[in-house]
Design an enzyme around this catalytic site. Sequence first.
Site, PDB file in Angstrom:
ATOM      1  N   CYS A 167       1.664 -27.035  25.863  1.00  0.00           N
ATOM      2  CA  CYS A 167       0.529 -25.814  25.573  1.00  0.00           C
ATOM      3  C   CYS A 167      -0.907 -26.676  24.632  1.00  0.00           C
ATOM      4  O   CYS A 167      -1.789 -25.769  25.648  1.00  0.00           O
ATOM      5  CB  CYS A 167       1.274 -24.093  25.076  1.00  0.00           C
ATOM      6  SG  CYS A 167       2.101 -24.725  23.561  1.00  0.00           S
ATOM      7  N   HIS A 181       3.216 -19.210  28.650  1.00  0.00           N
ATOM      8  CA  HIS A 181       3.452 -20.663  28.793  1.00  0.00           C
ATOM      9  C   HIS A 181       5.630 -19.634  29.345  1.00  0.00           C
ATOM     10  O   HIS A 181       5.725 -18.899  29.298  1.00  0.00           O
ATOM     11  CB  HIS A 181       4.714 -20.650  27.181  1.00  0.00           C
ATOM     12  CG  HIS A 181       3.312 -20.068  26.056  1.00  0.00           C
ATOM     13  ND1 HIS A 181       2.868 -21.768  25.649  1.00  0.00           N
ATOM     14  CD2 HIS A 181       2.529 -19.703  25.754  1.00  0.00           C
ATOM     15  CE1 HIS A 181       1.790 -21.867  24.353  1.00  0.00           C
ATOM     16  NE2 HIS A 181       1.921 -19.879  24.940  1.00  0.00           N
TER      17      HIS A 181
END
Length: 607
Positions: A297, A475
């Site tokens: 991420c 995510h």
Amino acid sequence: MSREDMSKEEYREYFLANYRHSMAHILAKAVIEIFGKENVQYAIGPQIDDGMYYDFVLPRTVTKDDYKTIEDKMREIIKRREDFRREEISRDAALSMFKDQKFKYEIIKDLPEDELLTIYYTGDDYVDLCRGPHVFNSEELMNVAFQVKSVSGAYWRGNEKLDQLQRIYVYVYPDKNALKEHLAFIKEAMERDHKKIGPEQELFMFDESAPGMPYWLPRGFKLYNAMLQFWRGIHEEHGYQEILAPVINHKRLWETSGHWGHYKENMFLVTTANVDEETDKEVIDTDVQYAIKPMNCPNAINVYKNGLHSYKELPIRYSETQVIHRREKSGELNGLFRVQMFHQDDDHTFLTEEMIESEIGDIMDIAKYIYETFGLTYAAELSTRPEDFMGSPELWDAAEASLKRILDKKYGEGNYEINEGDGAFYGPKIDLKMKDCLGREWQMGTIQLDFQLPLNFDLKYIAADGTQKRPVMIHRAIFGSFERFIGILIENFKGAFPFWLSPYQVGIVPIREEHNEYAKKVEKALRAAGVRVEADYSDENMKNKIKGFKKYKEPYILVLGDKEAEEGTVSINIRGNKQANGVPLDKFIEACRELNLNHSLDITEEF
């Protein structure tokens, strides 16, 4: 209450809570009688899904030769029809009673001084510190079926710096039929074990120089790439852009993301070295500056920050399958299921709050398509704010409310599980749990809603009114990791993969050397059609060549001789020992194309 007075569910709960727990005490008493009370330190003995276990320090290692001795002693104790007697005692009395049992003593010592404890006697000569419940008399266990499963090492309180114990596992079931069914299930599961099938089919290997880090062998890498190609095709159709980012980043990135404070113990840290100019010796810089990424991420965020984005560009979906590393305890590593290096089918999507529900709905449609392609069913669960969370409770509440609305709309209110406190430290998530052909449940996909990292990294986009606003971040992964998903598929298909996924889809066996020319023509035509093919042009006889390909469970083995060469046909040995003779080559190639195109679960048997 007797068994006859209970419903099946009530009896099951009673059995799990009382019978298995009581059998743990029977096991402990049996071990003490076999090895002698003065030679045994007994720790804890909880029930588990298929029975129970108990942890001991013993004068010698328990081996398979001891299993029957332990089982016989347990049966002997049960036949004594001894009472399970409960007593309440003070903490001080318990310390005195268990002064020679170091693990019990330590447990009691950690309790408040005014704690009232319960102990259970089995007969007059065995007592255990326990909350219960238990059966009233061992006679109730007369019809219980049990079998020693295994013995393994375990550390006291899971700490490798503390005492090493022997953990004796025992299967415990209501009757012989139930145990027999479970043992049949275990046998089937062992035959499907990916740690056995993977090396046999030359898919992957491990080496002690890189614990928990799989090597993909040529055959396994073909399977891996078939999955990757399938994954890429779907995501390109849904507007995803694939990126590639560094594997090592400066700790500043992980400090900003929060991983340094919340996940550092699971990261591989990198130290640097410099050469001292005076001594010309290498000096290690003890101040860690870099870390190998455990997550994708922060790097996806760096890519997003590479330019200024308009609301018209959103949602922006950055997918990535780059390798990541996470430190695990050595005892937790398990084939492809628990590794330290893996490839996550990751995506990080940047979008507005108004886009959240439609975007997650699309993600769940992708997940449904992918899982159904493999013949796997799944269910969704919501995981909420953990104790070790980052950000404001208000942001968490907003994120959780959004995910609940999505799940309510998708499945109906109350038709999904909620795992309180099981979210990631930066946001709540939807977990996708699959079931395989043996009915085993696996945690695979995850969809995490994140208001926090965009705040930490000060992410912006230009809104329709010209102002700068902060995007929301999602995510998500569908496989979870390629490694774990492939491990599950190996076991689910028992190594006999669907045609489109098989490392090699067709094996070619020319009967004699004079048939090699036609075999090479067939091989070339199949390769041109996108079929993964291998041929055996060795001097081995035909049967040995076929046997060699069958080892790998290849869907089709083509046997080519005079007749096939003259007619332009192929004779097919179909996986499962079926035959199809005299099939026109072009017809066979077209069937292979269709199987690849449709990602079919079955292989064609009719040509």
